[in-house]
Scaffold this active site. Structure first.
Site, short mmCIF file in Angstrom:
data_model
loop_
_atom_site.label_atom_id
_atom_site.label_comp_id
_atom_site.label_asym_id
_atom_site.label_seq_id
_atom_site.Cartn_x
_atom_site.Cartn_y
_atom_site.Cartn_z
CE LYS A 1 38.01 -27.26 -46.47
NZ LYS A 1 36.68 -26.75 -45.79
CG ASP B 1 32.44 -19.59 -49.30
OD1 ASP B 1 32.58 -20.75 -49.35
OD2 ASP B 1 32.93 -18.64 -48.65
CE LYS C 1 39.69 -21.51 -51.13
NZ LYS C 1 39.31 -21.97 -49.85
NE ARG D 1 42.85 -54.56 -39.64
CZ ARG D 1 42.03 -54.41 -40.02
NH1 ARG D 1 41.64 -53.46 -40.75
NH2 ARG D 1 41.07 -55.47 -39.71
CD GLU E 1 36.02 -18.63 -51.10
OE1 GLU E 1 36.39 -19.63 -50.96
OE2 GLU E 1 36.37 -17.75 -50.01
#
Lengths: 285, 285, 285, 285, 285, 285
Positions: free
Chosen positions: A140, A223, A172, A105, A202
């Site tokens: 992320k 962006d 940002k 597994r 950004e």
């Protein structure tokens, strides 16, 4: 595609695998196999893809079996970055049957997840292959798996953005507000950052670009712009900085984004929302 | 739905969060914020859902901010298991601006992933709510996140199968082959397992059921059967064991599976392939 | 000079301090104090500089006392980056006398070593302050203390080079040989590295510079050149890349190196061979 | 001089090396080598002393290469405690070129630092070789490296004082004040310490010696006395306790200290301020 | 008897407790309490001795409750080293009922085991209280609990022998054989050991004593001798070394051993075979 | 009796052994052997039982020698679960003499403690062998050693109860009070627990049994009842649940308890108060 460089030392790889094995084996071990299979029973099994995709992290799957107990040997039948069809055998493990089942597994959980990341990446890479745009991941990532997911992106033909907050500056909106404007933010960063650190800004609007460039930005992130706006931004930047597109890019829209002329397309969901590649372990008679 | 019991001690929770923060902050820290935002700048921000879903693990998001640095306070605006719409604020953090930004990505990576698991679970739970069937997870979890993903399943209204190989016996095809038949496998396990351990047997064919029951199985898993076959199995078992359905069950098929009369429906993809719930951090003016 | 941003989270700081305390306290604890000082004896003591220098890592010294036992409070009397004279008190600790003594050596070992790094750095920074050259550290750090030594360099007014092998590309002679020349090495790296990674090339001879620049190097390191050669290199590069001087630079030669016009001067010995700043703990009557 | 006993188990040694490798390799690995050197390129390299000195911890350097990746073998060409000249090769590593480069800096950082400690120790040992005095280290060590620095002292021909606060009693001024006098402090300690624990007392004035001896001190530390005063103390003690000299002892003064007749001379700077021994890695053609 | 000094820092104590809690709580937490007791139910409970004995490590029991979850406070009603009767309440915990139950077993397991060690020690101490002999433990401790068991011995009025192989020299038969005789073994050790290290020699026969003393042994261990032989050995040694008795000493024989005049009596079973002190947790109405 | 399945992976086993070795070897290593035995001295030694008993965890003893240093090989001469007489050799270790001595105490501490648990268990198992009752352990284990002590119980022929609070529900008096009665407590647990979790209820009075059974309890624990009462309870339950006897059961009473017809007899003292099995290490000439 040949395999990219694997990022972990052998020891770091083992530590990752052992932590996952500990989750599964706990302090009681594999009750079922210990109670139903003879201690010295031998078997041979192969991991087989049930769906097509791109492989990543066969070495981890291999170590999961080896570290799960005594007496198994593992042979990779394919390599990271390799394209597989449904039915392709990718790894063979043979030896102590209890050990094979104790590792099963954990091996599949790693291999399925990371091959899933590679497979989604590859779809995007293929979709932009008529351009010079690179597909790139973000921060992320799934907690605990950053280095491996970024490796899986490379297995799929993608590139990596920053590994963390410490290996690059990405200014940002909130930084810009805090620093009183794009120019001031970039200048502050350039004055204090080490000389090996790149500075990316950004921008939400095309009219922020010139001051970012003037202050010395190395990379401009566009962006959530539409492709025509991106194309205008690319023209405006005119090679003075790397151009990165970001925000809400899907398999359906990525080609248009790439055709706008941007250098890099960063996509969060290839790491945080890629479904597992379906793989299973088949015992041989 | 009220929040289920959170499984980790405060210290275990912190260790999980700290490992993820270490991935993001490395040894250099948050270069961008340190270079562009004043050391004592203050801010207030909220985590806001961008899409509807079910929350899981707000406590982890909260700790990510607190452990990322000095001087922030966090207030949960919602609770685990809560349904949110796009635009719902779920957590407020205020204090040192650098700390808020240092914790942002880690908080969102946990909250997005685990709320994604809860949200997918909830869809299945809702789809079978006209029956008495339970939705249940498997051991197909993301390495390192098993306890949290199983908690997220509970946040979505689901139930948990085994946490690992040591807290239950699940006899599958390979064990049956090794033990020379269903009856022998179950009898072996019953003779040697502790008296608090339940014994489940996976059957591929309806004609394996009677010998599993005869040997004392507590739970029968029907593997990859169609709903009519499952209904016949349920009739045959007639309350002598818990009945679990497993294999290739989707949101489209789950209602029919539930209507077959099974007690438990286990689904691997709610943990291994659930897409992130989209959430973002908004600074307040 | 005000203190630079401290790189560790509160938890990472504590883990570093606790590991050092464990070395000193072992499993038997502070035998001497436990055997000669009453359990509830109270005291106040100050850490005092015995020699002039620049402070670094007062927060670590403070935590060493707090984590050594129960019942002490600590007050910083100075700040990181601050210049001190012989006799300057830099930190006051008061409370349980056993705890103060249990933390003393660990506090002083950290503070003395890291302030030593800051102090040596500052001497070099002062020596080049009439130029625009930056003083910069290397990866020649004490095992286990890299993040802290790099912070200490910043406390002394210096800048940081790479934190590790993963946050920048630095192509040296062996890479050039392996890649068949400067141009090929730089091109390879540019083609495969992420777009946030800077590429530096170490050159031994001035005639390697043009091909490095042509292939897109961001930074040129002049290795072990004399100042006149460096000045010629700076002229040749003419702003097309950052210029870094490296190799055998001392307090005696650094001004001449800086005057050659290089942007960055990297020095290994400020981290690997800086003598401790002499500090002691004085109890108050 | 033959090598003294190495203090770490193989596993403890590896853990130390791995922590240092992790600092350098991070989660991204060695970008430069991975991007410029073929995965299967082979090389042979030697670590060569650039300056004369005494070696310590070749085994650590060797493990740094082995643990940095796959496929290298290492051969020690010298041994710990060995005197080397500038140009002496001390270790040969051959195999995978990427692995050699990934381990290089970690190997050199350990070997340079610890050989630096051994080299400084040896200078003091040589300076007192016409007497029976021993050179001894203190607890003024670099955080994280105590066991290794104490081993390095032995490689240089020195001896070790306490490894930590738990393996001996050393009563200093603050303990004496707290216990109301030398005699009371020593008596307290003798009454409660285990029978395997030695008791040392630091004295500032010659007239404290008699009461320390009367109370049963095993070792008398003469703190910051000049050699003639030390000689008088030695006469007074007359073999009733071991005599240790401490405080502000330099290479220039150590011979006079030794000639005063003391048994042990303890020196903090051999561990906390020893400059690195200069060593480099040379690839062979 | 007042409590001896507790050997662990607050952090080390917590790490010990957390490891034990992790064994008990696993990744699923306390299923029973979570399923049967309301999340906010409050309770007050006391730990009560069921049998008479000597307490050790109340602070550990207290932390077990605090670290098991949220919202409890703990009050010690007795202290380490204190004699309790059956029925004596020793610790009160109040607050969240789930947390109290989650910590109960871990608290009792530590407190029962360590109080058992203290209680057995105290019986021996009482049996020799008419002599000046000390009762002392050995290195025969339970793996993982050495520091705590040695503390428990002190709580019972005993003393500690070495904490490990590194804080003292104890030359036994195998060392003597390897070194070619008692004298050579002791001389070797004295020549190379640090000056803070005591040297003990185990002798099987009274005729080995003189050469051990002649070579400078600090402590003579009489191994498995009968009390009359021990008395002769004490006479022979005549204060030239500390005398320790060891081997097969029971509560029935210890007084006679002590009356032989030995200084120290070391007993392995007070740490490795002491039965738990029986304690239970009673909820209050 | 053949050995039961060992529960730890090879890595988990090593981590347990290494932690114990670290307690004994500290940072200074085995001073005595390093100072008295030549670095390359070779020896062969055997671990020999001094008293009769049942072995457990020979594999741990073996690893203690291997991990203590370089150059030893180990051969098991017996197996876990094996009955030994006084004088039986159980393990042979040969090779580097220093390594053998460095591992000796750790090997014996594990082997003695765990064989002690196995030996006490076996006495109880033998005492009830004329019945079908099983002997079973509890969660009253030594902190840090739960998995190993539970394995030792199996080596002695016993069975395991829950490994922790997460692998089974055991409803006791306090849960019953909190949930307002036996029936409510069991129903709550059944409604929310996973389908692989068994539910046991502790009853003090025979009249609680019917409502526990009615609510679906899988196991009934008879707490502190005398054998005649147990016999009535067994009759009442009549196969509707497993019956477990618990509380104050001794070697003298266990046969009568078993003869009452209960299925399982759980005994805390076999893990928390078992005396060590006496074993020693003998060097061969």
């Amino acid at each position: 595609m040949s395999a990219p460089e694997f990022p972990l030392t052998p020891t770091a790889l083992d530590q990752t695998v052992l932590a996952a094995l500990a989750e599964d084996l706990g302090v009681a071990g594999d009750l079922t196999s210990n109670l139903t299979i003879a201690e010295d029973a031998q078997a041979t099994a192969t991991i087989v893809a049930r769906k097509p995709g791109v492989l990543s992290s066969l070495a981890i799957a291999a170590r999961a079996f080896v570290l799960a107990g005594e007496g198994v040997t593992v042979k990779a039948l394919n390599s990271d970055g390799g394209l597989v069809e449904a039915g392709t055998a990718v790894l063979e493990v043979s030896g102590n049957a209890r050990t094979i089942l104790a590792g099963e597994r954990t091996a599949l959980n790693f291999l399925g997840h990371l091959s899933g990341v590679a497979s989604e990446t590859r779809k995007l890479v293929d979709a932009v292959s008529h351009t010079s745009a690179r597909i790139c991941c973000t921060r992320k990532t799934t907690p605990g798996l950053r280095a491996l997911e970024k490796y899986a992106v490379r297995c799929g033909g993608g590139f990596n953005h920053r590994f963390g907050l410490g290996d690059g500056v990405l200014i940002k909106d909130n930084h810009i507000i805090a620093a009183d404007g794009v120019a001031a933010a970039v200048e502050n960063a350039k004055a204090k950052a080490g000389h090996m650190v790149k500075i990316e800004v950004e921008v939400d609007h095309i009219d922020q670009i010139e001051s970012a460039l003037g202050a010395g930005a190395d990379v401009i992130m566009l962006d959530n712009m539409d492709p025509p706006t991106m194309a205008r931004a690319v023209q405006l930047i005119a090679g003075r900085a790397v151009v990165e597109a970001s925000g809400s890019i899907t398999l359906g829209t990525v080609a248009a984004v790439a055709e706008s002329g941007v250098d890099v397309i960063s996509v969060g969901w290839i790491t945080h929302s890629a479904p597992c590649l379906d793989l299973g372990l088949d015992f041989q008679d």
